[in-house]
Design an enzyme around this catalytic site. Sequence first.
Site, PDB file in Angstrom:
ATOM      1  N   LYS A  87      64.982  15.725 -38.001  1.00 47.73           N
ATOM      2  CA  LYS A  87      66.414  15.426 -38.121  1.00 47.73           C
ATOM      3  C   LYS A  87      67.180  16.335 -37.162  1.00 47.73           C
ATOM      4  O   LYS A  87      67.031  17.569 -37.210  1.00 47.73           O
ATOM      5  CB  LYS A  87      66.837  15.678 -39.568  1.00 47.73           C
TER       6      LYS A  87
HETATM    7  C1  E4P Z   1      71.997  12.822 -44.902  1.00 41.71           C
HETATM    8  O1  E4P Z   1      70.827  12.770 -44.561  1.00 41.71           O
HETATM    9  C2  E4P Z   1      72.609  13.971 -45.537  1.00 41.71           C
HETATM   10  O2  E4P Z   1      71.601  14.788 -46.082  1.00 41.71           O
HETATM   11  C3  E4P Z   1      73.496  13.623 -46.703  1.00 41.71           C
HETATM   12  O3  E4P Z   1      73.509  12.246 -46.979  1.00 41.71           O
HETATM   13  C4  E4P Z   1      74.811  14.306 -46.709  1.00 41.71           C
HETATM   14  O4  E4P Z   1      75.515  13.919 -47.849  1.00 41.71           O
HETATM   15  P1  E4P Z   1      76.743  14.735 -48.449  1.00 41.71           P
HETATM   16  O5  E4P Z   1      77.976  14.335 -47.709  1.00 41.71           O
HETATM   17  O6  E4P Z   1      76.793  14.302 -49.882  1.00 41.71           O
HETATM   18  O7  E4P Z   1      76.428  16.192 -48.290  1.00 41.71           O
END
Ligand code: E4P
Length: 218
Positions: A87
């Site tokens: 990622k």
């Molecule tokens: C995506 O891969 C992120 O980990 C995640 O969806 C972020 O979500 P949040 O806005 O609830 O922190």
Amino acid sequence: MKFFIDTANLNEIKEAEALGILDGVTTNPSLMAKEGISGEQNIINHYVAICNLVDGPVSAEVISVDFEGMVKEGEKFAALHKNIVVKVPMTVDGVKAIKYFSSKGIKTNCTLVFSAGQAILAAKAGATMVSPFIGRIDDSNWDGVQLIEQIVHIYRTYNFKTEVLAASIRSGLHIVKCAEAGADIATCPLSSIKNLFKHPLTDIGLAQFLADYKKVNG
Ligand code: E4P
């Protein structure tokens, strides 16, 4: 649409896996910190533990912000398990790193995407998945689902192979709206996935069926 769970909590991952509808996992440094996972070796061990629970893509996020650091970290993660997806944040160095990983056959998830322009850059660099954060967009009074529709339309128009992974999901309704918009994947908290099961008419209908059965069968 594929379902990923957005957590680093092993119990939640096991629970989602047991439902029989789980296709993968996404994590991020905040989710890892929430579980108290710190130190390079512990972080690595945790990613391997997640990969051993779910037979599907597991996103492991780099914390480096420069190209060389991202490449070093990403190659290390990718070597851990066949399911690892590196990622990478949507930055200039991040896009360069995605291009590099793509040329090496390493899967990537371009994270922190908030605009269609960013999604185009990620796809052109060869990202395997792109993560528009729809909940955070809604929190800022824009329309997150509309961004999913826009990206899906652009990717289909140009036949980009990058999968649209709707992230920052806050509810069951978000999941349904992303499915309608054509997202390939939704990564969700366990609570949002469980929310999809609920309908009062299902509960009422089941109670009635059981009561009628009892009337004649005792
Ligand atoms: C995506 O891969 C992120 O980990 C995640 O969806 C972020 O979500 P949040 O806005 O609830 O922190």
